[in-house]
Design a protein around this motif. Structure first.
Motif, mmCIF file in Angstrom:
data_model
loop_
_atom_site.group_PDB
_atom_site.id
_atom_site.type_symbol
_atom_site.label_atom_id
_atom_site.label_comp_id
_atom_site.label_asym_id
_atom_site.label_seq_id
_atom_site.Cartn_x
_atom_site.Cartn_y
_atom_site.Cartn_z
ATOM 1 N N ASP A 60 4.873 -27.335 -20.051
ATOM 2 C CA ASP A 60 5.090 -27.294 -18.595
ATOM 3 C C ASP A 60 3.822 -26.846 -17.861
ATOM 4 O OD1 ASP A 60 5.721 -24.991 -20.077
ATOM 5 O OD2 ASP A 60 6.878 -24.108 -18.451
ATOM 6 N N GLN A 61 3.149 -25.819 -18.410
ATOM 7 C CA GLN A 61 1.903 -25.364 -17.773
ATOM 8 C C GLN A 61 0.832 -26.452 -17.851
ATOM 9 O OE1 GLN A 61 0.667 -21.322 -19.103
ATOM 10 N NE2 GLN A 61 2.546 -21.414 -20.281
ATOM 11 N N GLU A 93 1.333 -29.172 -15.290
ATOM 12 C CA GLU A 93 1.092 -28.718 -13.915
ATOM 13 C C GLU A 93 -0.397 -28.578 -13.614
ATOM 14 O OE1 GLU A 93 3.592 -25.732 -12.322
ATOM 15 O OE2 GLU A 93 5.262 -27.141 -12.373
ATOM 16 N N ARG A 124 -2.204 -30.594 -10.569
ATOM 17 C CA ARG A 124 -3.094 -29.960 -9.581
ATOM 18 C C ARG A 124 -4.508 -30.526 -9.653
ATOM 19 N NH1 ARG A 124 -0.476 -24.960 -11.128
ATOM 20 N NH2 ARG A 124 -2.276 -24.328 -12.358
ATOM 21 N N ARG A 161 -8.170 -25.032 -20.786
ATOM 22 C CA ARG A 161 -7.309 -23.907 -21.141
ATOM 23 C C ARG A 161 -6.595 -24.134 -22.465
ATOM 24 N NH1 ARG A 161 -3.105 -21.985 -17.061
ATOM 25 N NH2 ARG A 161 -1.976 -20.597 -18.444
ATOM 26 N N VAL A 201 7.437 -35.343 -19.462
ATOM 27 C CA VAL A 201 7.502 -34.127 -18.628
ATOM 28 C C VAL A 201 6.639 -34.319 -17.374
ATOM 29 C CG1 VAL A 201 7.055 -31.639 -18.524
ATOM 30 C CG2 VAL A 201 7.957 -32.642 -20.634
ATOM 31 N N LEU A 242 5.334 -19.241 -15.242
ATOM 32 C CA LEU A 242 3.986 -19.770 -15.454
ATOM 33 C C LEU A 242 3.869 -21.215 -14.975
ATOM 34 C CD1 LEU A 242 3.301 -18.239 -18.990
ATOM 35 C CD2 LEU A 242 2.452 -17.431 -16.769
ATOM 36 N N SER A 243 5.017 -21.857 -14.742
ATOM 37 C CA SER A 243 5.033 -23.178 -14.120
ATOM 38 C C SER A 243 6.196 -23.150 -13.130
ATOM 39 C CB SER A 243 5.273 -24.272 -15.169
ATOM 40 O OG SER A 243 6.579 -24.134 -15.715
ATOM 41 N N ARG A 244 6.374 -24.241 -12.395
ATOM 42 C CA ARG A 244 7.573 -24.319 -11.566
ATOM 43 C C ARG A 244 8.799 -24.324 -12.483
ATOM 44 N NH1 ARG A 244 6.416 -29.552 -8.052
ATOM 45 N NH2 ARG A 244 5.595 -30.135 -10.094
ATOM 46 N N TRP A 275 9.599 -26.501 -16.089
ATOM 47 C CA TRP A 275 10.037 -25.817 -17.316
ATOM 48 C C TRP A 275 11.363 -26.423 -17.806
ATOM 49 C CZ3 TRP A 275 14.214 -22.276 -18.100
ATOM 50 C CH2 TRP A 275 14.138 -21.503 -19.277
#
Ligand SMILES: [Zn+2]
Lengths: 77, 205
Positions: A28-29, A32, A36, A43, A64, B75-77, B81
């Protein structure tokens, strides 16, 4: 008939590949950062390598990313 | 937005029922969209069946989301997640669907004939290619462990999806990937050792 380039692809095994499980908690991170416009490979370099090689994880990543892009703004009320 | 989701998805919250129904609905839509995106893998599933599978994916993802909601660290929306859970459900249900309909020859090691990788070679011009493939073929047969050979042949040569093979071998994606990775490294090493490196780095090593 496979030439050197195709063999190199067939046998792709890159140093630093984080494997499948490492991507699960951070997927998920990861998407995102992409949404952005940032580069997730800074990372999460091991997962960036992995996603180039593993079709299973790449399909999940793409799913996702697509869901977050398309249904991202939904609110609970 | 994420904080409101998390608050309302606790069963004591007065808006719990509405928030849970809303999340279920968006998970179902995300699952259906993903099933359509992967449609090529599912020639045997018709429209109403896709709706059913999407419903099951949303249901199972919902259970996971609610069970782990206290692990959500922001850490995310929250929605991103949550979508992760539904996409993983889609993958796992598709793999099971494919596996149940897979001809046994695709993964059964008894049937795993190595394709003739030198087929179609033009005489003379591609002699080196032919020799390189001969080395590879020998290495697959002699240098890989039985497990590495089975995984490499199924995934790299016969295009069996990794999750389908994991079901077949009662394993998981990560472990199968590790077998595949180790097999590929070993085969590269064998090729380089026999004088057929695939990259400049391997040539210099
Ligand atoms: Zn993977």
């Amino acid at each position: 008939m496979m030439d050197v380039r195709e063999l190199d692809e067939l046998l792709r095994a890159q140093e630093g590949d984080a494997g499948c499980d490492a991507g699960v908690p951070i997927m998920d991170q990861y998407v995102e950062l992409e949404l952005r416009g940032e580069d997730p490979s800074e990372r999460f370099p091991g997962t960036a390598i992995h996603l180039r090689v593993c079709p299973g994880c790449r399909a999940d990543h793409d799913g996702v990313l697509e869901a977050a892009r398309r249904f991202g703004g939904v609110e609970p009320d | 937005m994420s904080r409101r989701w998390v608050e309302q998805l606790h069963s004591s919250h007065p808006r719990y029922e509405q928030a849970a129904a809303r999340l279920h609905d968006v998970l179902r839509r995300a699952a259906l969209h993903e099933l359509h995106r992967r449609r090529a893998l599912l020639p045997s599933l018709a429209g109403p069946e896709l709706d059913d599978v999407a419903q099951q994916c949303a249901h199972d993802a919902m259970l996971n989301v609610l069970a782990r909601i206290d692990d959500f660290q922001g850490l995310s929306r929250f929605t991103t997640w949550a979508y992760k859970f539904v996409i993983f459900e889609v993958s796992s249900k598709l793999a099971r669907h494919t596996w149940q309909r897979l001809p046994p020859s695709r993964t059964d090691p008894e049937w795993a004939e190595l394709p003739d990788m030198a087929a179609g070679v033009r005489p003379g011009e591609q002699a080196e290619n032919r020799e390189r493939l001969g080395v590879l073929r020998n290495a697959i047969e002699q240098d890989l462990t039985p497990r590495q050979r089975e995984v490499f042949v199924a995934i790299a040569l016969n295009d069996v999806p990794i999750d389908v093979l994991a079901l077949q071998l009662d394993s998981n994606r990560n472990a199968i990937y590790k077998n595949l990775f180790d097999a590929r490294r070993k085969l590269r090493g064998c090729l380089a050792g026999a004088g057929y490196p695939l990259t400049d780095e391997e040539a210099q090593a």
